[in-house]
Design a protein around this motif. Structure first.
Motif, PDB file in Angstrom:
ATOM      1  N   LYS A 269      -3.313   6.712 -13.539  1.00  0.00           N
ATOM      2  CA  LYS A 269      -4.053   7.646 -13.631  1.00  0.00           C
ATOM      3  C   LYS A 269      -3.644   8.655 -14.725  1.00  0.00           C
ATOM      4  O   LYS A 269      -4.432   9.155 -15.798  1.00  0.00           O
ATOM      5  CB  LYS A 269      -4.172   8.624 -12.510  1.00  0.00           C
ATOM      6  CG  LYS A 269      -4.986   7.965 -11.384  1.00  0.00           C
ATOM      7  CD  LYS A 269      -4.836   8.721 -10.123  1.00  0.00           C
ATOM      8  CE  LYS A 269      -5.562   8.143  -8.858  1.00  0.00           C
ATOM      9  NZ  LYS A 269      -6.867   8.222  -9.128  1.00  0.00           N
TER      10      LYS A 269
ATOM     11  N   THR B 137       0.930  -1.436   0.026  1.00  0.00           N
ATOM     12  CA  THR B 137       0.171   0.038   0.001  1.00  0.00           C
ATOM     13  C   THR B 137       0.863   1.156  -0.107  1.00  0.00           C
ATOM     14  O   THR B 137       0.458   2.095  -0.833  1.00  0.00           O
ATOM     15  CB  THR B 137      -1.025  -0.012   1.445  1.00  0.00           C
ATOM     16  OG1 THR B 137      -1.653  -1.112   1.236  1.00  0.00           O
ATOM     17  CG2 THR B 137      -1.854   1.125   1.143  1.00  0.00           C
TER      18      THR B 137
ATOM     19  N   LEU C  68      -0.028   3.979  -8.920  1.00  0.00           N
ATOM     20  CA  LEU C  68      -1.194   4.706  -9.077  1.00  0.00           C
ATOM     21  C   LEU C  68      -1.159   5.995  -9.706  1.00  0.00           C
ATOM     22  O   LEU C  68      -2.314   6.212 -10.452  1.00  0.00           O
ATOM     23  CB  LEU C  68      -1.676   4.911  -7.639  1.00  0.00           C
ATOM     24  CG  LEU C  68      -2.501   3.693  -6.737  1.00  0.00           C
ATOM     25  CD1 LEU C  68      -2.556   3.901  -5.221  1.00  0.00           C
ATOM     26  CD2 LEU C  68      -3.821   3.305  -7.394  1.00  0.00           C
TER      27      LEU C  68
ATOM     28  N   ASP D  36      -4.268  11.527  -6.338  1.00  0.00           N
ATOM     29  CA  ASP D  36      -5.185  12.291  -7.288  1.00  0.00           C
ATOM     30  C   ASP D  36      -4.552  13.713  -7.460  1.00  0.00           C
ATOM     31  O   ASP D  36      -4.688  14.121  -8.376  1.00  0.00           O
ATOM     32  CB  ASP D  36      -6.373  12.272  -6.384  1.00  0.00           C
ATOM     33  CG  ASP D  36      -7.162  10.994  -6.604  1.00  0.00           C
ATOM     34  OD1 ASP D  36      -7.033  10.197  -7.273  1.00  0.00           O
ATOM     35  OD2 ASP D  36      -8.087  11.091  -5.778  1.00  0.00           O
TER      36      ASP D  36
ATOM     37  N   LEU E 127      -4.521   3.139   2.805  1.00  0.00           N
ATOM     38  CA  LEU E 127      -4.693   3.581   1.374  1.00  0.00           C
ATOM     39  C   LEU E 127      -5.437   4.999   0.848  1.00  0.00           C
ATOM     40  O   LEU E 127      -5.008   5.525   0.082  1.00  0.00           O
ATOM     41  CB  LEU E 127      -5.619   2.588   0.861  1.00  0.00           C
ATOM     42  CG  LEU E 127      -6.106   2.578  -0.575  1.00  0.00           C
ATOM     43  CD1 LEU E 127      -4.718   2.353  -1.703  1.00  0.00           C
ATOM     44  CD2 LEU E 127      -6.758   1.443  -0.810  1.00  0.00           C
ATOM     45  N   ARG E 128      -6.066   5.590   1.862  1.00  0.00           N
ATOM     46  CA  ARG E 128      -6.643   6.934   1.603  1.00  0.00           C
ATOM     47  C   ARG E 128      -5.593   7.918   1.378  1.00  0.00           C
ATOM     48  O   ARG E 128      -5.712   8.886   0.481  1.00  0.00           O
ATOM     49  CB  ARG E 128      -7.767   7.348   2.884  1.00  0.00           C
ATOM     50  CG  ARG E 128      -8.092   8.721   2.781  1.00  0.00           C
ATOM     51  CD  ARG E 128      -8.568   9.223   4.134  1.00  0.00           C
ATOM     52  NE  ARG E 128      -8.955  10.626   4.096  1.00  0.00           N
ATOM     53  CZ  ARG E 128      -8.141  11.666   4.093  1.00  0.00           C
ATOM     54  NH1 ARG E 128      -6.873  11.436   4.012  1.00  0.00           N
ATOM     55  NH2 ARG E 128      -8.653  12.815   3.915  1.00  0.00           N
TER      56      ARG E 128
ATOM     57  N   MET F  43      -3.887   7.247  -1.994  1.00  0.00           N
ATOM     58  CA  MET F  43      -4.951   7.769  -3.242  1.00  0.00           C
ATOM     59  C   MET F  43      -5.115   9.133  -3.203  1.00  0.00           C
ATOM     60  O   MET F  43      -5.190   9.927  -4.389  1.00  0.00           O
ATOM     61  CB  MET F  43      -6.499   6.940  -2.899  1.00  0.00           C
ATOM     62  CG  MET F  43      -6.363   5.648  -3.162  1.00  0.00           C
ATOM     63  SD  MET F  43      -6.179   5.107  -4.859  1.00  0.00           S
ATOM     64  CE  MET F  43      -7.453   5.774  -5.664  1.00  0.00           C
ATOM     65  N   LYS F  44      -5.083   9.899  -2.098  1.00  0.00           N
ATOM     66  CA  LYS F  44      -5.342  11.399  -2.113  1.00  0.00           C
ATOM     67  C   LYS F  44      -4.119  11.986  -2.561  1.00  0.00           C
ATOM     68  O   LYS F  44      -4.198  12.898  -3.574  1.00  0.00           O
ATOM     69  CB  LYS F  44      -5.425  11.954  -0.510  1.00  0.00           C
ATOM     70  CG  LYS F  44      -6.064  13.349  -0.751  1.00  0.00           C
ATOM     71  CD  LYS F  44      -6.515  13.729   0.476  1.00  0.00           C
ATOM     72  CE  LYS F  44      -7.077  15.188   0.607  1.00  0.00           C
ATOM     73  NZ  LYS F  44      -8.089  15.527   1.730  1.00  0.00           N
TER      74      LYS F  44
END
Length: 186
Positions: A56, A45, A52, A165, A157-158, A161-162
Motif C-alpha cells: 500500500k 495470513t 500488505l 489500512d 485476513l480481516r 487488512m484492517k
C-alpha cells in the motif's frame, strides 16, 4: 510503547497521533533518508501484515521514503540479512521504521503497538534474526504460546487488512507532512 485497538471508532486518528508523536521525537534530521522495513510473507495470513502495508505504501511514498517488503518482493527471514547489508551499503545512517506482525496476549490481539527502538523479527516463531528499526509498528494479529506457525496460518485476513489500512494511512500522512515541511524549509 503504545497500543491502539483497531476496533475503536477513532483507531485511525489514535494511530496517526501516536505514530506522529514517536516519529517526530525520534526523527531529528529532516534530510535523513527514511526506510520502511515491512517484514513478513504473503504465504501466511498472520504474517502478511508487513508485505500488505508495504504494498500500500510503496506507490504513495515515492520520493519520500524507501519501502522494503511488499507483496511482490517480501522482506522475510530468508532475505532480511542481505537486504540489511544492501541498505547499509546504499544509505548513510537512515532512519528505519520496522513494521511487522506479532503474536501476543489475548487482551492485545487486534491492537497495533508503536514504540521506540528495534524489534526482533521472527521472535514469535523462534527465528534468530538481527534486531531492526529506530522505531517499530507491530500488529498483534493472534495469541502466542502454542503452535505459533499454525496460529499465524489461522489468523483472520480481516484483522490483518484492517491493521494494514490503518498503518499505511497513518504512516503516509505523517511522512507526507514531514516531507512537505522539509520542502518549505529548503
Amino acid at each position: 510503547m503504545e497500543f491502539i485497538n483497531i476496533e475503536d471508532k477513532n483507531a485511525f486518528e489514535n494511530f496517526y497521533r501516536t505514530f506522529q508523536f514517536y516519529f517526530k521525537s525520534l526523527y531529528k534530521e529532516p534530510y535523513r533518508e527514511i526506510i520502511l522495513l515491512c517484514i513478513g510473507t504473503d504465504r501466511s495470513t498472520g504474517d502478511s501484515l508487513g508485505p500488505l502495508t508495504g504494498h500500500k505504501l510503496k506507490p504513495l511514498l515515492r520520493n519520500k521514503a524507501h519501502v522494503f517488503g511488499t507483496l511482490e518482493d517480501p522482506l522475510h527471514a530468508k532475505n532480511i540479512i542481505d537486504v540489511l547489508k544492501e541498505i547499509r551499503n546504499t544509505f548513510y545512517m537512515p532512519f528505519t521504521i520496522a513494521i511487522d506482525a506479532s503474536l501476543g496476549s489475548l487482551k492485545h490481539v487486534g491492537h497495533i503497538s508503536i514504540g521506540k527502538g528495534p524489534i526482533k523479527p521472527g521472535a514469535g516463531v523462534s527465528k534468530e534474526l538481527p534486531p531492526v528499526g529506530d522505531m517499530f509498528v507491530t500488529g498483534i494479529v493472534n495469541i502466542s504460546g502454542f503452535m505459533e506457525y499454525m496460529v499465524l496460518q489461522n489468523t483472520r485476513l480481516r484483522t490483518v487488512m484492517k491493521m494494514a489500512d490503518i498503518i499505511a494511512a497513518g504512516v503516509f500522512r505523517t511522512i507526507t507532512e514531514i516531507s512537505e515541511k522539509s520542502k518549505v524549509r529548503a
